[in-house]
Design a protein around this motif. Structure first.
Motif, mmCIF file in Angstrom:
data_model
loop_
_atom_site.group_PDB
_atom_site.id
_atom_site.type_symbol
_atom_site.label_atom_id
_atom_site.label_comp_id
_atom_site.label_asym_id
_atom_site.label_seq_id
_atom_site.Cartn_x
_atom_site.Cartn_y
_atom_site.Cartn_z
ATOM 1 N N UNK A 125 0.828 -1.204 0.000
ATOM 2 C CA UNK A 125 0.000 0.000 0.000
ATOM 3 C C UNK A 125 0.866 1.258 0.000
ATOM 4 N N UNK A 126 2.011 1.199 0.745
ATOM 5 C CA UNK A 126 2.933 2.333 0.783
ATOM 6 C C UNK A 126 3.463 2.619 -0.618
ATOM 7 N N UNK A 127 3.853 1.570 -1.339
ATOM 8 C CA UNK A 127 4.429 1.747 -2.673
ATOM 9 C C UNK A 127 3.362 2.193 -3.664
ATOM 10 N N UNK A 128 2.157 1.644 -3.518
ATOM 11 C CA UNK A 128 1.069 2.020 -4.424
ATOM 12 C C UNK A 128 0.775 3.519 -4.309
ATOM 13 N N UNK A 129 0.675 4.036 -3.097
ATOM 14 C CA UNK A 129 0.388 5.458 -2.889
ATOM 15 C C UNK A 129 1.532 6.324 -3.422
ATOM 16 N N UNK A 130 2.765 5.838 -3.188
ATOM 17 C CA UNK A 130 3.932 6.614 -3.617
ATOM 18 C C UNK A 130 3.997 6.705 -5.139
ATOM 19 N N UNK A 153 5.312 0.373 11.013
ATOM 20 C CA UNK A 153 5.766 1.691 10.577
ATOM 21 C C UNK A 153 4.635 2.708 10.605
ATOM 22 N N UNK A 154 5.053 3.972 10.486
ATOM 23 C CA UNK A 154 4.135 5.083 10.283
ATOM 24 C C UNK A 154 3.962 5.220 8.775
ATOM 25 N N UNK A 155 2.779 4.882 8.276
ATOM 26 C CA UNK A 155 2.558 4.790 6.836
ATOM 27 C C UNK A 155 2.844 6.108 6.136
ATOM 28 N N UNK A 156 2.417 7.239 6.720
ATOM 29 C CA UNK A 156 2.617 8.524 6.072
ATOM 30 C C UNK A 156 4.101 8.835 5.914
ATOM 31 N N UNK A 157 4.862 8.510 6.957
ATOM 32 C CA UNK A 157 6.289 8.792 6.892
ATOM 33 C C UNK A 157 6.995 7.908 5.868
ATOM 34 N N UNK A 158 6.602 6.621 5.791
ATOM 35 C CA UNK A 158 7.212 5.732 4.793
ATOM 36 C C UNK A 158 6.867 6.189 3.385
ATOM 37 N N UNK A 159 5.616 6.653 3.183
ATOM 38 C CA UNK A 159 5.227 7.173 1.865
ATOM 39 C C UNK A 159 6.109 8.360 1.513
ATOM 40 N N UNK A 160 6.379 9.214 2.514
ATOM 41 C CA UNK A 160 7.251 10.374 2.293
ATOM 42 C C UNK A 160 8.633 9.936 1.820
ATOM 43 N N UNK A 187 9.505 6.962 0.341
ATOM 44 C CA UNK A 187 9.474 6.312 -0.971
ATOM 45 C C UNK A 187 9.275 7.349 -2.069
ATOM 46 N N UNK A 188 8.403 8.331 -1.823
ATOM 47 C CA UNK A 188 8.198 9.391 -2.822
ATOM 48 C C UNK A 188 9.507 10.109 -3.093
ATOM 49 N N UNK A 189 10.251 10.408 -2.032
ATOM 50 C CA UNK A 189 11.522 11.117 -2.197
ATOM 51 C C UNK A 189 12.494 10.296 -3.028
ATOM 52 N N UNK A 190 12.598 8.976 -2.727
ATOM 53 C CA UNK A 190 13.525 8.115 -3.469
ATOM 54 C C UNK A 190 13.093 7.981 -4.930
ATOM 55 N N UNK A 191 11.760 7.835 -5.169
ATOM 56 C CA UNK A 191 11.260 7.714 -6.538
ATOM 57 C C UNK A 191 11.497 9.015 -7.316
ATOM 58 N N UNK A 192 11.264 10.163 -6.670
ATOM 59 C CA UNK A 192 11.450 11.457 -7.347
ATOM 60 C C UNK A 192 12.902 11.633 -7.766
ATOM 61 N N UNK A 241 16.709 10.286 8.598
ATOM 62 C CA UNK A 241 16.175 10.512 9.937
ATOM 63 C C UNK A 241 14.912 9.710 10.186
ATOM 64 N N UNK A 242 14.003 9.674 9.202
ATOM 65 C CA UNK A 242 12.746 8.933 9.356
ATOM 66 C C UNK A 242 13.015 7.437 9.534
ATOM 67 N N UNK A 243 13.869 6.878 8.685
ATOM 68 C CA UNK A 243 14.143 5.437 8.752
ATOM 69 C C UNK A 243 14.841 5.071 10.063
ATOM 70 N N UNK A 244 15.785 5.879 10.486
ATOM 71 C CA UNK A 244 16.489 5.574 11.738
ATOM 72 C C UNK A 244 15.562 5.712 12.935
#
Length: 724
Positions: free
Chosen positions: A580-585, A611-618, A620-625, A694-697
């Protein structure tokens, strides 16, 4: 018939007819000559019947002339020796080349036993016919008793002996000597040549020299160590000691007795010892109490450069450094009084003028006037010791002048030392903290934090508590372990950081509102609400709007990063399907990917993260961008996820230019771009990856990148799985 009443078979051999003996003018002349002899003389016929004995014979046997005639002489032989005596007699009769020669016991009528040595020779008629025997008998009782006593003594000591008649060359070997060498009496006939041929050729000249000196009276006793050949072909080391026991009126030697002691084991031990002595890297020596080396091993020559002869012919004090001679003389005086040297150090001057430090251990043998010593070169240790002393002085100087505090304490937490900076930091006088517990100044000290820098609090003497950084390390050896604490007062730094954080927070919040208004106004202008804009005006508004968006994003990132850095970002950790995290991202960046002509490929997705879904989406979006921005036209960005052990791993791969080793090292730091031109060409604040880290750690995970220049990059992160 014969005196033994046994049949005698005579040899058919005939010996050459000897020259006729001088004719005896009268029987009385023969008797007179015989009776004056100190040796017992007898005469028998061919069958062994006695026809004459002299006066000495009668004295030896204790029997009268008439009692000895015929077979009467047989009664004088000890009953236990008669059979062997007769067997020897028969052997001599049957062998024309053998004489009768043996030792047997004589029994006198009163029961006294004497030891006799009998010899007999054939008597032939003028035509060569055997007509009888004539012989002599020596009373060797005293000599036999002496030899028997010697034999018992030597048997008790496992020694052997030889009895040498120097005039005749006869040499009698003891049973012990023959057993020692492994020979029988038959293999070693009783003559001096039997012994001489057994002496090792290398030892024979020295043996003969020592023997000759003793025979000539130059030495009181003969003594020599040499090798003898054994029956098994091996060489046996013996200590050969003896002396002349009989000399004639002119002093010429007549008889010599010597003993042989097996010293093979001793010689082997000495050879082994000599091997160790020669091969030892340590200095080994024997010295005299008067101050001279008597024996040194090769290590002396190797270390000091002097030849062995040089060191033996001069007092050893000559080689000692002048400044150490007085101490060496005192130690030598102590050795002369029988005291052992456990450890003594002095310097020796080498032949090339250099100096070596030597450590000695010595044991005196006062009765022998000798000192046995072992030593070693400790020059290297002395140099290292001096270097260590200098190093310790330098270290102490650095510690004493350090601006940060240093405290050492033992396993029980008792303070052993402090430097001036620590005393000043905590408000104590020098030495005042020693022997007090470390908890007085570091109440929250964590002994489990060895090797790490930790944030803590410290307490001054006046009770004031202040923030500090503490790093612990252990030192010492064996059971003597100590801990040192390096303490840094961070009060001022914390105050500055608080001011900075307050400033950043204030500025960010204050900027966010006007920037939002500016963006809204620019949006209205570009939409034509306020009227149609010229082409140039439209372009300017578009540029202004893009920059407003970028500034708003920068402010948002700064606020995010500030929250993460101070652990103020709250996470809502739930079981989150990673699909779901990847789908949203992917949905969020799809338009951007289309704009950049990049395809998104979603591979196998598996796993549920805690995990905190919103933070993980943040994240993945950053890495994809980033992957889309750095992909070539018509490139492909692949995203995948899978469970790896107790973690869920997400991977974002691109086919871009890749990242150098230096670039990878600074990639997740704040305000960092791989290339300064990236910000201009691609846009970005330089905070995105730092925020992701920071989020992942904060989730308890890790983030990283695998990349090689020219081969694209794969960014990945791992967060704990919900199952774990």
């Amino acid at each position: 018939g014969n005196p033994f009443n046994l049949h005698v078979t005579f040899s058919t051999q005939t010996s050459p007819v000897p020259p006729a003996p001088p004719a005896l003018e009268t029987e009385s002349w023969f008797r007179t000559l015989s009776d004056s002899s100190p040796v017992a003389i007898f005469r028998t016929d061919v069958d062994g019947f006695c026809s004459y004995v002299n006066e000495r014979w009668q004295q030896l046997t204790g029997r009268s002339f008439d009692e000895c005639l015929g077979e009467g002489w047989v009664r004088s032989i000890h009953p236990d020796d008669r059979v062997e005596t007769f067997a020897r007699w028969i052997a001599a009769v049957n062998d024309a080349h053998r004489e009768f020669d043996m030792v047997y016991r004589v029994v006198r009528p009163n029961g006294e036993i004497r030891i006799a040595h009998a010899r007999a020779a054939r008597v032939h008629s003028p035509d060569g016919e055997l007509v009888g025997w004539v012989g002599t008998v020596d009373d060797i009782t005293e000599r036999h008793q002496t030899q028997e006593r010697m034999r018992l003594v030597l048997e008790a000591t496992n020694d052997g002996f030889r009895d040498w008649n120097i005039e005749t060359g006869e040499m009698i070997f003891s049973d012990g000597l023959l057993a020692m060498l492994g020979y029988t009496h038959r293999e070693m006939p009783p003559q001096v040549s039997s012994w001489e041929v057994l002496v090792h050729p290398d030892d024979l000249p020295r043996v003969m020299h020592d023997l000759r000196e003793h025979l000539e009276g130059a030495t009181a006793q003969y003594e020599n160590e040499h090798r003898l050949l054994c029956a098994n072909g091996q060489w046996l080391w013996v200590l050969d000691r003896g002396r002349v026991v009989t000399r004639d009126s002119r002093g010429l030697p007549l008889r010599m007795i010597s003993t042989h002691t097996d010293i093979s084991e001793r010689r082997k031990a000495e050879a082994d010892l000599q091997q160790f002595f020669s091969l030892s890297l340590e200095l080994l020596c024997v010295a005299s109490i008067d101050g001279y080396f008597k024996r040194i091993n090769p290590a002396f020559e190797s270390l000091f450069g002097y030849a062995r002869e040089e060191m033996l012919e001069r007092p050893f004090l000559d080689f000692v450094h002048p400044d150490d001679r007085e101490a060496t003389l005192r130690e030598l005086s102590s050795l002369r009084r029988g005291r052992f040297t456990v450890h003594f150090e002095n310097r020796y001057v080498c032949k090339d003028g250099s100096t070596r430090w030597i450590a000695w251990t010595a044991a005196p043998v006062v009765d022998e006037g000798k000192i046995y010593a072992a030593a070693r070169d400790i020059t290297g240790a002395k140099v290292a010791e001096e270097a260590l002393r200098e190093s310790e002085q330098r270290t102490r100087s650095i510690i004493d002048n350090s601006v940060n505090g240093l405290i050492t304490f033992d396993d029980d937490g008792v303070i052993r030392s402090t430097n001036p900076a620590a005393d000043a930091m905590f408000g104590y006088e020098s030495g005042e903290l020693t022997r007090r517990h470390a908890a007085m100044v570091l109440p929250n000290l964590d002994r489990g934090a060895l090797g790490r820098v930790t944030q803590s609090e410290a307490r001054r003497k006046n009770g004031e508590v202040f923030p500090c950084e503490v790093s612990l390390f252990e030192f010492g050896s064996g059971s003597e372990k100590h801990v040192a604490a390096h303490v840094v007062d961070v009060s001022a730094r914390f105050a500055v950081e608080r001011m900075k954080d307050d400033f950043v927070s204030t500025v960010s919040h204050e900027l966010r509102t006007p920037l939002t208004s500016i963006r809204g106004a620019l949006g209205l202008l570009s939409s034509g609400v306020m009227g149609e804009l010229s082409t140039d005006g439209g372009e300017l508004v578009e540029i202004a709007e893009r920059n407003a968006v970028r500034l708003i994003a920068l402010v948002d990132h700064i606020l995010d990063f500030e929250k993460l850095e101070h652990a103020r970002a709250e996470l809502e950790l739930l079981a989150t399907p990673i699909a779901r995290v990847i789908e949203r991202s992917v949905e969020s960046v799809a338009a951007f990917a289309c704009q950049e002509s990049v395809s998104l490929d979603v591979a196998a997705i598996d796993g549920v993260a805690l995990a905190d879904e919103e933070r993980l989406v943040q994240v993945v979006i950053n890495l994809l961008s980033n992957a889309i921005k750095f992909s070539p036209l018509d490139g492909i960005v692949t995203v995948s996820a899978a469970t790896s052990g107790t973690f869920v791993e997400v991977r974002v791969a691109d086919r871009g230019p890749g990242i150098s080793t230096a670039g990878r090292a600074k990639l997740f730091e704040r305000f960092q771009q791989i290339d300064a031109s990236d910000a201009r060409r691609k846009g970005g604040t330089g905070l995105g990856l730092a925020i992701c880290k920071g989020i992942i750690e904060q989730h308890g995970g890790t983030i990283g990148v695998d990349s090689e220049e020219g081969c694209g990059s794969t960014f990945w992160f791992r967060v704990p799985g919900a199952a774990a």
